[in-house]
Write a protein that holds these residues in place. Structure first.
Motif, PDB file in Angstrom:
ATOM      1  N   ASP A   1     113.973 -39.356 -75.480  1.00  0.00           N
ATOM      2  CA  ASP A   1     115.017 -39.524 -76.480  1.00  0.00           C
ATOM      3  C   ASP A   1     116.399 -39.542 -75.829  1.00  0.00           C
ATOM      4  OD1 ASP A   1     116.028 -39.764 -79.121  1.00  0.00           O
ATOM      5  OD2 ASP A   1     116.447 -37.610 -79.143  1.00  0.00           O
ATOM      6  N   ASP A   2     117.114 -40.655 -76.014  1.00  0.00           N
ATOM      7  CA  ASP A   2     118.505 -40.802 -75.583  1.00  0.00           C
ATOM      8  C   ASP A   2     118.700 -40.413 -74.117  1.00  0.00           C
ATOM      9  OD1 ASP A   2     121.121 -41.582 -76.071  1.00  0.00           O
ATOM     10  OD2 ASP A   2     121.749 -39.555 -76.611  1.00  0.00           O
ATOM     11  N   LEU A   3     117.882 -41.007 -73.245  1.00  0.00           N
ATOM     12  CA  LEU A   3     117.911 -40.683 -71.814  1.00  0.00           C
ATOM     13  C   LEU A   3     119.065 -41.399 -71.119  1.00  0.00           C
ATOM     14  CD1 LEU A   3     116.292 -39.027 -69.748  1.00  0.00           C
ATOM     15  CD2 LEU A   3     115.015 -41.115 -69.231  1.00  0.00           C
ATOM     16  N   HIS A   4     119.800 -40.634 -70.297  1.00  0.00           N
ATOM     17  CA  HIS A   4     120.921 -41.162 -69.522  1.00  0.00           C
ATOM     18  C   HIS A   4     120.780 -40.693 -68.081  1.00  0.00           C
ATOM     19  CE1 HIS A   4     123.517 -42.255 -73.014  1.00  0.00           C
ATOM     20  NE2 HIS A   4     122.757 -41.343 -73.606  1.00  0.00           N
TER      21      HIS A   4
ATOM     22  N   GLY B   1     121.117 -44.400 -72.523  1.00  0.00           N
ATOM     23  CA  GLY B   1     120.677 -44.186 -73.895  1.00  0.00           C
ATOM     24  C   GLY B   1     119.331 -44.788 -74.242  1.00  0.00           C
TER      25      GLY B   1
ATOM     26  N   SER C   1     115.549 -44.708 -75.447  1.00  0.00           N
ATOM     27  CA  SER C   1     114.622 -43.906 -76.248  1.00  0.00           C
ATOM     28  C   SER C   1     113.338 -44.704 -76.423  1.00  0.00           C
ATOM     29  CB  SER C   1     115.202 -43.596 -77.626  1.00  0.00           C
ATOM     30  OG  SER C   1     116.359 -42.792 -77.523  1.00  0.00           O
TER      31      SER C   1
ATOM     32  N   GLY D   1     119.574 -36.158 -72.043  1.00  0.00           N
ATOM     33  CA  GLY D   1     118.516 -36.615 -72.927  1.00  0.00           C
ATOM     34  C   GLY D   1     117.257 -35.816 -72.654  1.00  0.00           C
TER      35      GLY D   1
END
Length: 142
Positions: free
Chosen positions: A2-5, A20, A22, A62
């Motif tokens: 989820d919402d990985l940066h 961002g 997901s 994230g």
């Protein structure tokens, strides 16, 4: 996930390699990631597997959950136990992943023994079975 940066701070500025992302997979599903060279595929894969350290020049934000575990909260040893049975990555340069001096069967049995805890004989039998499955025609030639 989820919402990985994944952000790298370089002498030339900030580089947002993963910005961002997901996604969600159910048990048994497989995902292939494709894109242009330099688009962040390898960084995404390495971030998912916990192979990129969050440090002074790298920032990871994230969440990544695999098998009910928050990957970035696990110690390295616990993360490695998920590799193989739960998650794996095929690196794009096979020369850095496979030893050309070793037989293919050796590579397969090593992975089965390490990640699944199989004994030598069971790993050999499983490797033969996997190779048979991969070489079986999926359509009729007639």
């Amino acid at each position: 996930m989820d919402d990985l940066h994944t952000v790298f701070t370089t002498p030339h500025g900030v580089m947002r390699a993963v910005d961002g992302v997901s996604l969600s997979l159910r048990a048994g599903e497989t995902l292939g990631i494709v894109g242009e060279s330099g688009s962040g595929k390898s960084v995404l894969g390495r971030t998912i597997m916990g192979l990129i350290a969050d440090n002074a020049t790298t920032s990871i934000a994230g969440s990544v959950r695999i098998g009910g575990h928050d990957i970035h909260a696990l110690k390295a040893r616990a993360r490695r136990q998920l590799w193989g049975p739960e998650v794996s990555m095929v690196f794009r340069d096979p020369m850095t992943s496979l030893n050309p001096v070793k037989r293919v069967g050796t590579h397969i049995t090593e992975a089965l023994r390490l990640h699944l805890g199989l004994g030598r004989k069971d790993a050999y039998e499983r490797a033969v079975d996997l190779l048979r499955q991969s070489s079986s025609p999926s359509r009729s030639d007639g």
